[in-house]
Design a protein around this motif. Structure first.
Motif, PDB file in Angstrom:
ATOM      1  N   UNK A  41       0.980   2.938  -6.562  1.00 28.08           N
ATOM      2  CA  UNK A  41       0.668   4.258  -6.443  1.00 28.08           C
ATOM      3  C   UNK A  41       2.798   4.160  -6.939  1.00 28.08           C
ATOM      4  N   UNK A  42       2.635   5.412  -7.580  1.00 32.02           N
ATOM      5  CA  UNK A  42       4.015   5.020  -7.387  1.00 32.02           C
ATOM      6  C   UNK A  42       4.569   6.431  -7.861  1.00 32.02           C
ATOM      7  N   UNK A  43       5.672   7.104  -8.384  1.00 35.36           N
ATOM      8  CA  UNK A  43       6.022   7.600  -8.840  1.00 35.36           C
ATOM      9  C   UNK A  43       7.714   8.336  -9.064  1.00 35.36           C
ATOM     10  N   UNK A  62       1.161  -0.770   0.270  1.00 35.08           N
ATOM     11  CA  UNK A  62      -0.360   0.117   0.035  1.00 35.08           C
ATOM     12  C   UNK A  62       0.818   0.689   0.005  1.00 35.08           C
ATOM     13  N   UNK A  63       2.192   0.892  -0.162  1.00 34.88           N
ATOM     14  CA  UNK A  63       2.596   2.460   0.186  1.00 34.88           C
ATOM     15  C   UNK A  63       2.626   3.386  -1.484  1.00 34.88           C
ATOM     16  N   UNK A  67      14.579  13.253   2.553  1.00 32.85           N
ATOM     17  CA  UNK A  67      13.212  13.229   3.358  1.00 32.85           C
ATOM     18  C   UNK A  67      11.695  12.786   2.765  1.00 32.85           C
ATOM     19  N   UNK A  68      11.282  12.378   3.186  1.00 32.57           N
ATOM     20  CA  UNK A  68       9.503  12.850   3.062  1.00 32.57           C
ATOM     21  C   UNK A  68       8.687  11.628   3.934  1.00 32.57           C
ATOM     22  N   UNK A  69       7.886  11.526   4.218  1.00 28.21           N
ATOM     23  CA  UNK A  69       6.641  10.985   5.065  1.00 28.21           C
ATOM     24  C   UNK A  69       5.426  10.257   4.771  1.00 28.21           C
ATOM     25  N   UNK A  70       5.735  11.262   3.029  1.00 30.21           N
ATOM     26  CA  UNK A  70       4.377  10.438   2.395  1.00 30.21           C
ATOM     27  C   UNK A  70       4.413   9.395   1.639  1.00 30.21           C
ATOM     28  N   UNK A  71       6.094   9.080   0.749  1.00 30.66           N
ATOM     29  CA  UNK A  71       6.421   8.055   0.239  1.00 30.66           C
ATOM     30  C   UNK A  71       8.036   7.412   0.091  1.00 30.66           C
ATOM     31  N   UNK A  72       7.725   6.721   0.246  1.00 35.31           N
ATOM     32  CA  UNK A  72       8.968   5.389   0.851  1.00 35.31           C
ATOM     33  C   UNK A  72       9.691   5.481  -0.612  1.00 35.31           C
TER      34      UNK A  72
END
Length: 171
Positions: A101-103, A50-51, A113-118
């Motif tokens: 979901x990916x970019x 679900x990341x 760093x990003x808290x909304x994405x892995x």
């Protein structure tokens, strides 16, 4: 100038793009490309289905840290050699992942760093001749590891028959 050559020149001239053309002799067949994206997608799905993945858009060239047991060199040696050849320079990755979901992100995004994405980064995949075994390294979060995989019933799994040494690292 041919259009394809212009794109390659443009990509290599972008600051921080990190684009590297494949090493001489290290091209991917259509089947290898399909299998590579299946491996990449499976690894991320297994980690967190679900990341919202942010995938570095170029493979990371790295020496593999796996070595087969002496009695398994004939089975695993060819795919490790293929891995080494393909990772001399790496490859640009495209939007071919089978994930919710990916970019795709530039290599310099890896350090932010990003808290909304892995975040995830991959090596190029090395294969044996019949594309039933593979070697790949993956980085997610602050660590990474290399894997030997086997394809069973059209699904890539960690190869439980591997008896060589393992490896991993943390940043």
């Amino acid at each position: 100038m041919k259009p394809g050559l212009f794109v390659a020149v443009l990509l290599t001239s972008l600051p921080g793009s990190g684009y590297q053309a494949p090493a001489a002799g290290a091209t991917l067949s259509a089947e290898e490309q399909k299998e590579s994206y299946q491996i990449y997608s499976t690894m991320l799905e297994d980690k967190n289905p679900h990341a919202e993945w942010a995938i570095v858009q170029h493979t990371k060239s790295v020496d593999i840290c796996l070595h087969p047991a002496k009695e398994q060199e004939s089975t695993y040696g060819p795919l490790i050699e293929d891995y080494a050849l393909k990772n001399k320079k790496g490859f640009a990755l495209g939007p071919y992942f089978k994930l919710l979901s990916y970019t795709m992100v530039a290599p310099e995004e890896w350090t932010r760093s990003s808290r909304s994405r892995s975040f995830a980064a991959f090596s190029a995949v090395g294969f044996n001749k019949d594309l039933t075994r593979a070697a790949v390294c993956v980085w997610t979060g602050t660590g990474g590891t290399c894997h030997i995989l086997i394809k069973k019933d059209d699904i890539w799994l960690i190869d439980k028959g591997w008896r060589g040494n393992g490896c991993g690292w943390a940043a």
